[in-house]
Design an enzyme around this catalytic site. Sequence first.
Site, PDB file in Angstrom:
ATOM      1  N   GLY A 248       0.755  -1.243   0.000  1.00 57.29           N
ATOM      2  CA  GLY A 248       0.000   0.000   0.000  1.00 57.29           C
ATOM      3  C   GLY A 248       0.781   1.287   0.000  1.00 57.29           C
ATOM      4  N   ARG A 330      -6.886   2.619 -15.513  1.00 59.94           N
ATOM      5  CA  ARG A 330      -6.953   3.210 -14.170  1.00 59.94           C
ATOM      6  C   ARG A 330      -7.701   4.527 -14.116  1.00 59.94           C
ATOM      7  NH1 ARG A 330      -2.859   4.715 -11.588  1.00 59.94           N
ATOM      8  NH2 ARG A 330      -3.707   4.286  -9.531  1.00 59.94           N
ATOM      9  N   CYS A 361     -14.273   2.279 -28.309  1.00 59.33           N
ATOM     10  CA  CYS A 361     -15.603   2.767 -28.597  1.00 59.33           C
ATOM     11  C   CYS A 361     -16.375   2.941 -27.285  1.00 59.33           C
ATOM     12  CB  CYS A 361     -16.277   1.742 -29.500  1.00 59.33           C
ATOM     13  SG  CYS A 361     -17.288   2.533 -30.710  1.00 59.33           S
ATOM     14  N   TYR A 390      -0.126  -1.785 -12.318  1.00 60.51           N
ATOM     15  CA  TYR A 390      -1.569  -1.856 -12.612  1.00 60.51           C
ATOM     16  C   TYR A 390      -1.935  -1.249 -13.963  1.00 60.51           C
ATOM     17  CZ  TYR A 390      -1.416  -2.951  -7.662  1.00 60.51           C
ATOM     18  OH  TYR A 390      -1.106  -3.511  -6.456  1.00 60.51           O
TER      19      TYR A 390
HETATM   20  C1  LIG Z   1      -2.797  -5.295  -3.936  1.00 55.14           C
HETATM   21  C2  LIG Z   1      -2.229  -5.887  -2.735  1.00 55.14           C
HETATM   22  C3  LIG Z   1      -0.931  -5.559  -2.353  1.00 55.14           C
HETATM   23  C4  LIG Z   1      -0.107  -4.531  -3.054  1.00 55.14           C
HETATM   24  O1  LIG Z   1      -0.565  -3.249  -2.816  1.00 55.14           O
HETATM   25  P1  LIG Z   1       0.257  -1.999  -3.393  1.00 55.14           P
HETATM   26  O2  LIG Z   1      -0.585  -0.838  -3.073  1.00 55.14           O
HETATM   27  O3  LIG Z   1       0.399  -2.222  -4.847  1.00 55.14           O
HETATM   28  O4  LIG Z   1       1.575  -1.972  -2.690  1.00 55.14           O
HETATM   29  C5  LIG Z   1      -0.398  -6.208  -1.253  1.00 55.14           C
HETATM   30  N1  LIG Z   1      -1.125  -7.133  -0.578  1.00 55.14           N
HETATM   31  C6  LIG Z   1      -2.368  -7.468  -0.930  1.00 55.14           C
HETATM   32  C7  LIG Z   1      -3.083  -8.487  -0.163  1.00 55.14           C
HETATM   33  C8  LIG Z   1      -2.971  -6.850  -2.010  1.00 55.14           C
HETATM   34  O5  LIG Z   1      -4.212  -7.169  -2.341  1.00 55.14           O
END
Ligand SMILES: *Cc1c(COP(=O)(O)O)cnc(C)c1O
Length: 432
Positions: A248, A330, A361, A390
Amino acid sequence: MLHDNLSINQLGHLTFAGVDTVDMAKKYGTPLMLIDENRIRQRVRTYVGAMKKYFGEDAAPLYASKALCFKGIYKIVAEEGMSVDIVSPGELYTAAQAGFPLKKAYFHGNNKTDEDIAYGMDLGIGYFISDGYEEIDSIDRIAGEKGIKQRVLLRLTPGIDPHTNAKISTGKVDCKFGTPIETGQAEKYIAYTLTKQNIELMGFHCHIGSQVFDTEPFCDAADIMIKYIAHIEKALGYHASILNLGGGIGVRYVESDPYIDIDENLRLVSEHIKMRCEEFGVKMPTILMEPGRSTVADSGMTLYTVGTVKSINDYKSYVSVDGGMTDNPRYTLYGSKYTMMVANKANQPADFKCTIGGRCCESGDLLAEDIYIQKPQRNDLLAVFVTGAYNYSMASNYNRIGRPPIVIIKDGADRLAVRRETFEDMVLRELD
Ligand SMILES: *Cc1c(COP(=O)(O)O)cnc(C)c1O
């Protein structure tokens, strides 16, 4: 420039990882995805080093490979000694094909089928991160059939709102992922798992969401989880030896996003965890984290060729490019913001306000609205920065538009890592 792998050369062309992007577009065509290998390696080393430095030798980052998944990336990550998290048998297959050591792989996902579970065990995957009773039953039964004891972490929801986009927020109680701590359900789930003969419960996992810039939500999650580990020790006599805090960490997409010092962030979180372990009297578990986006995002860039430039009198200007939501959904999905520039006019003023459309389209097929770039014309090159995470992994071939190739740049040399998807590829599975 937004990141230090971007620059402008004497020809007024944008460079990326030291190569002229105009040359790359000529050589490989567009849309084109470029990947800066040295930068990925540097990022991986930062994570691996900081985790060990601050959390101890056993601590490890897992690359959340859904962010960018192709064989080449698993090879790079394996060479740098990083573990991976995978969320589907397709990702697992790709990792296996790349020769990734699957003992260092963690199988995620909120709905693994029995086939997925058996497949993971057949390939000797290290850990499953289980999400729910059904999975625990299946893992236990299938491990029993195979005569193995399977290592498992349980995905729990700490009840944290990291104040990111709702669609990428995953730590709240009301979420399809995880079993909530707050409602008492997690404790029953842990107790149930501990009754299973063929499961070795290693600890807990939580993931609060994505594109989080602050350390506070991670510290909050750690607070809850450490306190909970202490509670479970008292209530069930079980000590979690692993705590996986998920991914995250945020990435700088536009000038207004902060720059994140990963090493410093991990240091702050580690101080916090140590303090809480002392406070609650628990032995510090082995800490894992799962950075996806922040491992690869700013190591990627996309190049498009500009087609139509349409100014609607009294409204706005639309610039259409030869890709769009097919290679980068995205903006359509989350309204994500990107920084863009006309790569062959990089030294001209960015004074043309426009909306960037893809070629699908769909009127929602946009890459940005009301942004400023150099005034483009047909056959100019539009560069979109920070597309490493992503984008390719979420790409589709809607409208039968082929997925772009991936070209890896390393030490100034380019190599094709994934070829462009062809028309033949698109009909390959069609039987008559
Ligand atoms: C998507 C995800 C991540 C990675 O998150 P990032 O924001 O890309 O670092 C890590 N763990 C789990 C369980 C996820 O679903």
